[in-house]
Enzyme design. Structure first.
Site, PDB file in Angstrom:
ATOM      1  N   ASP A 182      -4.947 -77.052 -84.104  1.00  0.00           N
ATOM      2  CA  ASP A 182      -3.395 -77.652 -84.402  1.00  0.00           C
ATOM      3  C   ASP A 182      -2.660 -77.135 -82.868  1.00  0.00           C
ATOM      4  O   ASP A 182      -2.308 -75.903 -82.764  1.00  0.00           O
ATOM      5  CB  ASP A 182      -2.794 -76.829 -85.593  1.00  0.00           C
ATOM      6  CG  ASP A 182      -1.457 -77.220 -85.816  1.00  0.00           C
ATOM      7  OD1 ASP A 182      -1.360 -78.262 -86.362  1.00  0.00           O
ATOM      8  OD2 ASP A 182      -0.564 -76.539 -85.319  1.00  0.00           O
ATOM      9  N   TYR A 205       3.890 -76.769 -77.156  1.00  0.00           N
ATOM     10  CA  TYR A 205       3.072 -75.497 -76.921  1.00  0.00           C
ATOM     11  C   TYR A 205       2.541 -75.443 -75.522  1.00  0.00           C
ATOM     12  O   TYR A 205       2.209 -74.357 -75.045  1.00  0.00           O
ATOM     13  CB  TYR A 205       1.868 -75.346 -77.746  1.00  0.00           C
ATOM     14  CG  TYR A 205       2.222 -75.304 -79.341  1.00  0.00           C
ATOM     15  CD1 TYR A 205       3.563 -75.156 -79.611  1.00  0.00           C
ATOM     16  CD2 TYR A 205       1.106 -75.436 -80.219  1.00  0.00           C
ATOM     17  CE1 TYR A 205       3.879 -75.289 -81.043  1.00  0.00           C
ATOM     18  CE2 TYR A 205       1.459 -75.546 -81.497  1.00  0.00           C
ATOM     19  CZ  TYR A 205       2.725 -75.162 -81.850  1.00  0.00           C
ATOM     20  OH  TYR A 205       3.029 -75.303 -83.420  1.00  0.00           O
ATOM     21  N   LYS A 246       1.597 -82.524 -81.899  1.00  0.00           N
ATOM     22  CA  LYS A 246       2.980 -83.060 -82.534  1.00  0.00           C
ATOM     23  C   LYS A 246       3.995 -83.589 -81.458  1.00  0.00           C
ATOM     24  O   LYS A 246       4.222 -83.001 -80.331  1.00  0.00           O
ATOM     25  CB  LYS A 246       3.590 -81.873 -83.032  1.00  0.00           C
ATOM     26  CG  LYS A 246       2.651 -80.801 -83.907  1.00  0.00           C
ATOM     27  CD  LYS A 246       3.378 -79.717 -84.640  1.00  0.00           C
ATOM     28  CE  LYS A 246       2.272 -78.936 -85.211  1.00  0.00           C
ATOM     29  NZ  LYS A 246       1.666 -77.812 -84.221  1.00  0.00           N
ATOM     30  N   HIS A 249       7.275 -83.071 -84.970  1.00  0.00           N
ATOM     31  CA  HIS A 249       7.304 -81.583 -85.041  1.00  0.00           C
ATOM     32  C   HIS A 249       8.461 -81.159 -85.753  1.00  0.00           C
ATOM     33  O   HIS A 249       8.475 -80.305 -86.763  1.00  0.00           O
ATOM     34  CB  HIS A 249       7.729 -81.253 -83.749  1.00  0.00           C
ATOM     35  CG  HIS A 249       6.781 -79.711 -83.227  1.00  0.00           C
ATOM     36  ND1 HIS A 249       6.295 -79.274 -82.401  1.00  0.00           N
ATOM     37  CD2 HIS A 249       6.950 -78.403 -84.296  1.00  0.00           C
ATOM     38  CE1 HIS A 249       5.859 -78.109 -82.403  1.00  0.00           C
ATOM     39  NE2 HIS A 249       6.503 -77.604 -83.451  1.00  0.00           N
TER      40      HIS A 249
HETATM   41  N1  LIG Z   1       5.057 -77.037 -87.226  1.00  0.00           N
HETATM   42  C1  LIG Z   1       5.805 -76.032 -86.623  1.00  0.00           C
HETATM   43  O1  LIG Z   1       6.902 -75.902 -86.713  1.00  0.00           O
HETATM   44  C2  LIG Z   1       4.855 -74.517 -86.493  1.00  0.00           C
HETATM   45  C3  LIG Z   1       5.812 -73.546 -86.255  1.00  0.00           C
HETATM   46  C4  LIG Z   1       4.844 -72.189 -85.973  1.00  0.00           C
HETATM   47  C5  LIG Z   1       3.569 -72.265 -85.849  1.00  0.00           C
HETATM   48  N2  LIG Z   1       2.846 -73.601 -86.225  1.00  0.00           N
HETATM   49  C6  LIG Z   1       1.368 -73.443 -86.456  1.00  0.00           C
HETATM   50  O2  LIG Z   1       0.870 -72.731 -87.033  1.00  0.00           O
HETATM   51  C7  LIG Z   1      -0.122 -71.819 -86.490  1.00  0.00           C
HETATM   52  C8  LIG Z   1      -0.116 -70.393 -87.129  1.00  0.00           C
HETATM   53  O3  LIG Z   1       1.245 -69.737 -87.104  1.00  0.00           O
HETATM   54  P1  LIG Z   1       1.669 -68.696 -85.989  1.00  0.00           P
HETATM   55  O4  LIG Z   1       0.810 -68.709 -84.965  1.00  0.00           O
HETATM   56  O5  LIG Z   1       3.305 -68.690 -85.694  1.00  0.00           O
HETATM   57  O6  LIG Z   1       1.410 -67.349 -86.901  1.00  0.00           O
HETATM   58  P2  LIG Z   1       0.203 -66.874 -87.692  1.00  0.00           P
HETATM   59  O7  LIG Z   1      -0.930 -67.281 -87.354  1.00  0.00           O
HETATM   60  O8  LIG Z   1       0.934 -66.351 -89.122  1.00  0.00           O
HETATM   61  O9  LIG Z   1       0.075 -65.200 -86.904  1.00  0.00           O
HETATM   62  C9  LIG Z   1      -0.253 -65.000 -85.632  1.00  0.00           C
HETATM   63  C10 LIG Z   1      -0.044 -63.655 -85.499  1.00  0.00           C
HETATM   64  O10 LIG Z   1      -0.872 -62.735 -86.137  1.00  0.00           O
HETATM   65  C11 LIG Z   1      -1.937 -62.106 -85.310  1.00  0.00           C
HETATM   66  N3  LIG Z   1      -3.126 -61.915 -86.253  1.00  0.00           N
HETATM   67  C12 LIG Z   1      -3.886 -63.225 -86.385  1.00  0.00           C
HETATM   68  N4  LIG Z   1      -4.920 -62.622 -87.155  1.00  0.00           N
HETATM   69  C13 LIG Z   1      -4.751 -61.519 -87.405  1.00  0.00           C
HETATM   70  C14 LIG Z   1      -5.728 -60.690 -88.230  1.00  0.00           C
HETATM   71  N5  LIG Z   1      -6.605 -60.784 -88.799  1.00  0.00           N
HETATM   72  N6  LIG Z   1      -5.234 -59.268 -88.375  1.00  0.00           N
HETATM   73  C15 LIG Z   1      -3.978 -59.064 -87.971  1.00  0.00           C
HETATM   74  N7  LIG Z   1      -3.215 -59.666 -87.127  1.00  0.00           N
HETATM   75  C16 LIG Z   1      -3.659 -61.048 -86.927  1.00  0.00           C
HETATM   76  C17 LIG Z   1      -1.855 -62.627 -84.185  1.00  0.00           C
HETATM   77  O11 LIG Z   1      -2.144 -61.819 -83.029  1.00  0.00           O
HETATM   78  P3  LIG Z   1      -3.128 -61.814 -81.854  1.00  0.00           P
HETATM   79  O12 LIG Z   1      -3.061 -63.299 -81.283  1.00  0.00           O
HETATM   80  O13 LIG Z   1      -2.683 -60.864 -80.947  1.00  0.00           O
HETATM   81  O14 LIG Z   1      -4.541 -61.574 -82.435  1.00  0.00           O
HETATM   82  C18 LIG Z   1      -0.494 -63.102 -83.976  1.00  0.00           C
HETATM   83  O15 LIG Z   1       0.606 -62.306 -83.616  1.00  0.00           O
HETATM   84  C19 LIG Z   1       0.540 -71.984 -84.957  1.00  0.00           C
HETATM   85  O16 LIG Z   1      -0.608 -71.287 -84.099  1.00  0.00           O
HETATM   86  C20 LIG Z   1       0.747 -73.352 -84.836  1.00  0.00           C
HETATM   87  O17 LIG Z   1      -0.407 -74.253 -84.634  1.00  0.00           O
HETATM   88  C21 LIG Z   1       3.547 -74.819 -86.338  1.00  0.00           C
END
Ligand SMILES: NC(=O)c1ccc[n+]([C@@H]2O[C@H](COP(=O)([O-])OP(=O)(O)OC[C@H]3O[C@@H](n4cnc5c(N)ncnc54)[C@H](OP(=O)(O)O)[C@@H]3O)[C@@H](O)[C@H]2O)c1
Length: 276
Positions: A40, A45, A70, A103
Site C-alpha cells: 500500500d 508518500y 492513491k 486519498h
Molecule cells: N489512507 C490514509 O489516509 C492513510 C493514513 C495513514 C496510513 N495509511 C496506510 O496504512 C499503513 C499503516 O499505517 P501507519 O503506517 O500509519 O501505522 P501502523 O502500521 O499502525 O504502525 C506503524 C508503526 O508501528 C511500529 N510497528 C510496526 N510493527 C510493530 C510491531 N510488531 N511491534 C511494535 N511496533 C511496531 C512501526 O515502527 P518501525 O517502522 O520503527 O518498526 C511504526 O512506527 C501506512 O503505511 C499506509 O500504507 C493510510
C-alpha cells in the site's frame, strides 16, 4: 478476499507511509521475502518508484503482487487526476495498478466536488489501467453521495481503524453496501500496543501485542497493511494466520473503542491539506 468487482485482494499487506524513499526498497524487499504480496503506497508518500524497484528486484511477476496507490490531494480536478495517474504508473513502471484510491474526500475544497474525480477513476477502470478503484477517508455522507451520483461502487474504503477508534459507522455502511474496509494505522502507530488488555491477551496466548491487534482486525474482516522498517517486526506482523481469538477476547478488544476521542489522525470532514 473478493472485491465487489470480482478481483481478489490479499487481506494482509505492507504499508509504506513515512518510509523514506532511500529505505523503501529495502523494507519492501524484506516484506516480499517474508511473503507479503500486497503493498500500500500513495503519491503523497513519495516512494512509488522504490516500491516498483523492489518488486522487480524480488524477481516476482507483476501479477503476483497486489499494489495500491492513491491520488494526491492537489490533483482532484479531472485533468489533473488523469495526469497524476499516468505519473503513478510511470513511477512504478507498471502498465496497470491493482487498486487506485482517492486519498481524501476534501469536502471543503474543490467546491465539495469529489464526484467528478471519482468519474476519472471509473474511466481508468474501464480502460483497464486500474483493475479496481476505491476511496479513502470517506465518511458515510460521502459514500452516500457517490451511491447517488456515480455508477461504480468503490471496492474499498481505506479509513483509520484500530482498537481505540473502531470507526464502526463507516465500517457498517461498507459491510451493508459491499465495500470492504481497509484499516489504516491498524496498530495506531504503536499506541495501542501497551494497552493493559492487549498486553494481557498477548501474554495469555503467547503472542505479541501487534499480532493480537492485527489478528483482531483480520477476524473483523478488515484489510490491514502494517508499516515497519524493522525486519523482525515485518516478520512478526506476517505471523497472524496460525492462531485465533475467541469471541470473548474479540469483545474485550472491541470494547476498548473510545469513539471519536480515539481518532489519532485528521478528521476527514475538515482535513484540507494540499502538499505544496
Ligand atoms: N489512507 C490514509 O489516509 C492513510 C493514513 C495513514 C496510513 N495509511 C496506510 O496504512 C499503513 C499503516 O499505517 P501507519 O503506517 O500509519 O501505522 P501502523 O502500521 O499502525 O504502525 C506503524 C508503526 O508501528 C511500529 N510497528 C510496526 N510493527 C510493530 C510491531 N510488531 N511491534 C511494535 N511496533 C511496531 C512501526 O515502527 P518501525 O517502522 O520503527 O518498526 C511504526 O512506527 C501506512 O503505511 C499506509 O500504507 C493510510
Amino acid at each position: 478476499m473478493a472485491l465487489n468487482d470480482g478481483n481478489m485482494i490479499p487481506q494482509l499487506g505492507f504499508g509504506v507511509f513515512q518510509i523514506e524513499p532511500k529505505d523503501t526498497a529495502r523494507a519492501v524487499g524484506k516484506a516480499l521475502e517474508v511473503g507479503y504480496r500486497h503493498i500500500d503506497t500513495a503519491q503523497m508518500y513519495g516512494n512509488e518508484a522504490e516500491v516498483g524497484q523492489a518488486i522487480r528486484a524480488a524477481g516476482l511477476d507483476r501479477a503476483e503482487v497486489f499494489v495500491t496507490s492513491k491520488l494526491n490531494n492537489g490533483f482532484h480536478r479531472p485533468d489533473d487526476a488523469r495526469k497524476a495517474f499516468d505519473s503513478t504508473l510511470q513511477a512504478l513502471q507498471f502498465d496497470y495498478l491493482d487498486l487506485f484510491l482517492i486519498h481524501w474526500p476534501l469536502p471543503t475544497l474543490y467546491d465539495g466536488d469529489f464526484v467528478s474525480t471519482w468519474q476519472v477513476l471509473e474511466e481508468l477502470q474501464r480502460d483497464g489501467r486500474a483493475k479496481s478503484i476505491g476511496v479513502s477517508n470517506f465518511q458515510v455522507p460521502h459514500l452516500e453521495r457517490l451511491a447517488a451520483e456515480a455508477e461504480v461502487t468503490p471496492a474499498v474504503n481505506q479509513v483509520e481503524a484500530h482498537p481505540y477508534f473502531g470507526n464502526e459507522e463507516v465500517r457498517d455502511y461498507g459491510a451493508a453496501h459491499n465495500i470492504l474496509t481497509e484499516a489504516w494505522s491498524p496498530i495506531a502507530q504503536g499506541r495501542v500496543l501497551g494497552d493493559p488488555t492487549i498486553v494481557d491477551v498477548a501474554e495469555e496466548l503467547g503472542r505479541t501485542p501487534a499480532q493480537v491487534v492485527l489478528r483482531w482486525h483480520v477476524q473483523r474482516g478488515d484489510i490491514v497493511f502494517p508499516k515497519s522498517t524493522t525486519p523482525k517486526r515485518i516478520e512478526e506482523n506476517f505471523q497472524i494466520f496460525d492462531f485465533e481469538l475467541d469471541d470473548a477476547v474479540m469483545d474485550r478488544i472491541t470494547s476498548l473503542n473510545r469513539g471519536e476521542a480515539g481518532r489519532q489522525g485528521p478528521n476527514p470532514d475538515t482535513f484540507d491539506y494540499v502538499p505544496g
